[in-house]
Design a protein around this motif. Sequence first.
Motif, PDB file in Angstrom:
ATOM      1  N   PRO A 234      -0.813   6.574   3.880  1.00  0.00           N
ATOM      2  CA  PRO A 234      -2.168   7.136   3.957  1.00  0.00           C
ATOM      3  C   PRO A 234      -2.128   8.654   3.914  1.00  0.00           C
ATOM      4  O   PRO A 234      -1.090   9.259   4.177  1.00  0.00           O
ATOM      5  CB  PRO A 234      -2.686   6.656   5.319  1.00  0.00           C
ATOM      6  CG  PRO A 234      -1.713   5.652   5.799  1.00  0.00           C
ATOM      7  CD  PRO A 234      -0.421   5.898   5.107  1.00  0.00           C
TER       8      PRO A 234
ATOM      9  N   GLY B 110       0.811  -1.217   0.000  1.00  0.00           N
ATOM     10  CA  GLY B 110       0.000   0.000   0.000  1.00  0.00           C
ATOM     11  C   GLY B 110       0.836   1.254   0.000  1.00  0.00           C
ATOM     12  O   GLY B 110       2.054   1.227  -0.046  1.00  0.00           O
TER      13      GLY B 110
ATOM     14  N   PRO C 173      -5.063   7.119   9.756  1.00  0.00           N
ATOM     15  CA  PRO C 173      -5.773   6.011  10.389  1.00  0.00           C
ATOM     16  C   PRO C 173      -5.925   6.262  11.894  1.00  0.00           C
ATOM     17  O   PRO C 173      -5.105   6.936  12.504  1.00  0.00           O
ATOM     18  CB  PRO C 173      -4.857   4.816  10.140  1.00  0.00           C
ATOM     19  CG  PRO C 173      -3.954   5.228   9.035  1.00  0.00           C
ATOM     20  CD  PRO C 173      -3.821   6.704   9.113  1.00  0.00           C
TER      21      PRO C 173
ATOM     22  N   ARG D 147      -0.889   1.246  11.287  1.00  0.00           N
ATOM     23  CA  ARG D 147      -1.569  -0.051  11.326  1.00  0.00           C
ATOM     24  C   ARG D 147      -2.032  -0.530   9.948  1.00  0.00           C
ATOM     25  O   ARG D 147      -2.135  -1.717   9.707  1.00  0.00           O
ATOM     26  CB  ARG D 147      -2.757  -0.004  12.287  1.00  0.00           C
ATOM     27  CG  ARG D 147      -3.920   0.842  11.788  1.00  0.00           C
ATOM     28  CD  ARG D 147      -5.098   0.765  12.715  1.00  0.00           C
ATOM     29  NE  ARG D 147      -6.018   1.850  12.474  1.00  0.00           N
ATOM     30  CZ  ARG D 147      -6.964   1.811  11.538  1.00  0.00           C
ATOM     31  NH1 ARG D 147      -7.098   0.747  10.792  1.00  0.00           N
ATOM     32  NH2 ARG D 147      -7.764   2.851  11.360  1.00  0.00           N
ATOM     33  N   THR D 148      -2.303   0.425   9.004  1.00  0.00           N
ATOM     34  CA  THR D 148      -2.811  -0.018   7.705  1.00  0.00           C
ATOM     35  C   THR D 148      -1.762  -0.775   6.898  1.00  0.00           C
ATOM     36  O   THR D 148      -2.093  -1.472   5.957  1.00  0.00           O
ATOM     37  CB  THR D 148      -3.278   1.189   6.876  1.00  0.00           C
ATOM     38  OG1 THR D 148      -2.233   2.151   6.857  1.00  0.00           O
ATOM     39  CG2 THR D 148      -4.536   1.795   7.462  1.00  0.00           C
ATOM     40  N   ARG D 149      -0.505  -0.609   7.250  1.00  0.00           N
ATOM     41  CA  ARG D 149       0.542  -1.271   6.465  1.00  0.00           C
ATOM     42  C   ARG D 149       1.412  -2.170   7.338  1.00  0.00           C
ATOM     43  O   ARG D 149       2.406  -2.719   6.859  1.00  0.00           O
ATOM     44  CB  ARG D 149       1.413  -0.218   5.784  1.00  0.00           C
ATOM     45  CG  ARG D 149       0.626   0.673   4.839  1.00  0.00           C
ATOM     46  CD  ARG D 149       1.433   1.876   4.439  1.00  0.00           C
ATOM     47  NE  ARG D 149       2.459   1.531   3.453  1.00  0.00           N
ATOM     48  CZ  ARG D 149       3.437   2.350   3.098  1.00  0.00           C
ATOM     49  NH1 ARG D 149       3.533   3.535   3.659  1.00  0.00           N
ATOM     50  NH2 ARG D 149       4.330   1.974   2.213  1.00  0.00           N
TER      51      ARG D 149
ATOM     52  N   ALA E  85      -6.359  -0.349  16.002  1.00  0.00           N
ATOM     53  CA  ALA E  85      -7.222   0.698  15.462  1.00  0.00           C
ATOM     54  C   ALA E  85      -7.828   1.539  16.573  1.00  0.00           C
ATOM     55  O   ALA E  85      -8.265   2.659  16.340  1.00  0.00           O
ATOM     56  CB  ALA E  85      -8.316   0.085  14.605  1.00  0.00           C
TER      57      ALA E  85
END
Lengths: 310, 328
Positions: B284, B281, B290, B296-298, B307
């Motif tokens: 962000p 990814g 996030p 956390r998204t990656r 989250a």
Amino acid sequence: MFSAKLNEKNLATAVSQSLEDEVQGRSLWQAAWLRFKKNRAAMTSVYVLGFIVLCLVFGPMLSQFGHDEIDWAVLMDPYELGRPSIASGHYFGTDDLGQDLFARTMVGGRLSILVGFMGAVVAVIIGCLWGSISGFVGGTLDNVMMRIVEVLDSIPFMFMVILFVTLFGNNIYLIFIVIGMVSWLGIARVVRGVTFSLKNREFIEAAHSIGVSHWKIVLRHIIPNVLGIVMVYASLMVPGFIMFESFLSFLGLGVQPPDTSWGVLISSGAKTLDVAIWQLAFPSLFLVTTLFCFNFIGDGLRDALDPKDR
Amino acid sequence: MNSAKLLLKARDLKVHFPVGNSWLFGQPKQLVKAVDGIDLEVYQGETLGVVGESGCGKSTLARALLRLIEPTGGTLQWCGEDMLAFSRKQLIAQRRNFQMIFQDPAACLNPRMTVAECIAEPLYTHEAQLSRKEIEAQVIQMMNRVGLSASHRNRYPHEFSGGQCQRVGIARALILKPQLIICDEPVSALDVSIQAQVINLLKDVQREMNLALVMIAHDLSVVRHISDRVMVMYLGKQMESGTYQAVFDQATHPYTKALLSAVPIADPVASRNRKVQLLLGDLPSPMNPPSGCVFRTRCPEVSEHCANIDPQFSGDISHQIFCNNVQL
């Protein structure tokens, strides 16, 4: 440690040592000048313009007649006796009143060129300062300053001239004032735009980080960098001012007799186009040549100062 | 390390930029959180490396530390004084103590000034009493010091190569003998052989002048070469920081590990055999980061509570990380 090292070296030796093999750099201005010199049309224009200016300055001395002097001998039949001739001393002929056209063209040209230059100088000085301050400070001040420019720009030109002439009488200085009032508006906008793009460049940021005052940043960093564009713009504006003065004089709002300008001469020459073509031809020739020269010089400057060329 | 003088101290430093035109249409203004709660200290004579990928707020942090961009939150102290309380005049007077070196060496010099004028500008500004001769002598000495021939001082920036321009930039930063220099990716615009020269030059003058450096870079090998302490940033936040050995040899945070595994190795066999941990990814948007932990998204070691709760601090002064799953 480091400062001790700096001080122990003698000033004089340090300076003299480096003077031995000095390398002189070539500034952007010098490089631009070299490019400009290679532009044939522009250089020819410079010489032609120089010649015209010399004519305007010294020409009237060569004439046997003053610019406001009426040759009564010619007045009987100006369309026959007033033809251009070397013998009569009227090199460019005379106008309807028997005034020598050579002297009038030269004297009138002084005014025309002066108006052009004055307009450009006023425009550059006010426009540069106004635009760079507005662009550099930004925010509310920028908004206010630009709205002022827009308000001034929205007042019709002619309306102002007529208003001034009615209020203060017909006066040559009015032309200067009016041109001064409106000429800088365009430049201020251009300079503001360029300043906007300049002020985020790293060297301006570097100046901030050094602690240079805002005023010095504008004077030392912004203005020298917008001057190239401004010079091109100004040189292309000069013909506009000359035309504007001619236009005002053509309408009878400009110079008053016995003073004259190229616009006045062309205006009166146009009325006798069919019988005395020289009355139109000579002033127009000078005007057109001058305008061409300024345009070529402007083009040459633009090519020479174009930073993309680097 | 702790015996050295504390120069710069930032606590919970924040730079948020408002975006969107809410004046006309009444939309709620959005905030870009370029720098979001950074703590750091810089001690005299040491080098702090700041690493992170493009767009993580490194350059904004550099500018905020010098108040070239006003921080929107947190505190900033210079030698124990509250830097955010300085008036404009005080700030200008203090600027002689902290200078900056920029990323693009050609763009940071005024193209209409000779390099001597560029280098002398801090002197004109802060030492107005000096005569032209004294200024010239100092410029010449400084040019010699950074490895430029003083005979070239009347040349213009466009007549120099990128490496030479960067030396001019360094000379300009050094001429007032500051205590701290913030280098915003000073070598990323230069080719590798010149990079080494410039880095070594910086190291030399640092030793000579007992200078503190903040070295911002996305190139880990540069940071590894020069830093005493390292801070890893991601999306405006601190991920891991500590001494150079701690961060590079005992990397604990999943992001640091991913960064380190992506460093090229100049050995084909070794580089073929190692496992590169690719992050999936993109970064962000800092406008809409996030929730909880921004990474956390990656993150390869993500768990569901990431989250909801902010990353936990763990560690001590020599090594600290912010993570929910990994503790020191």
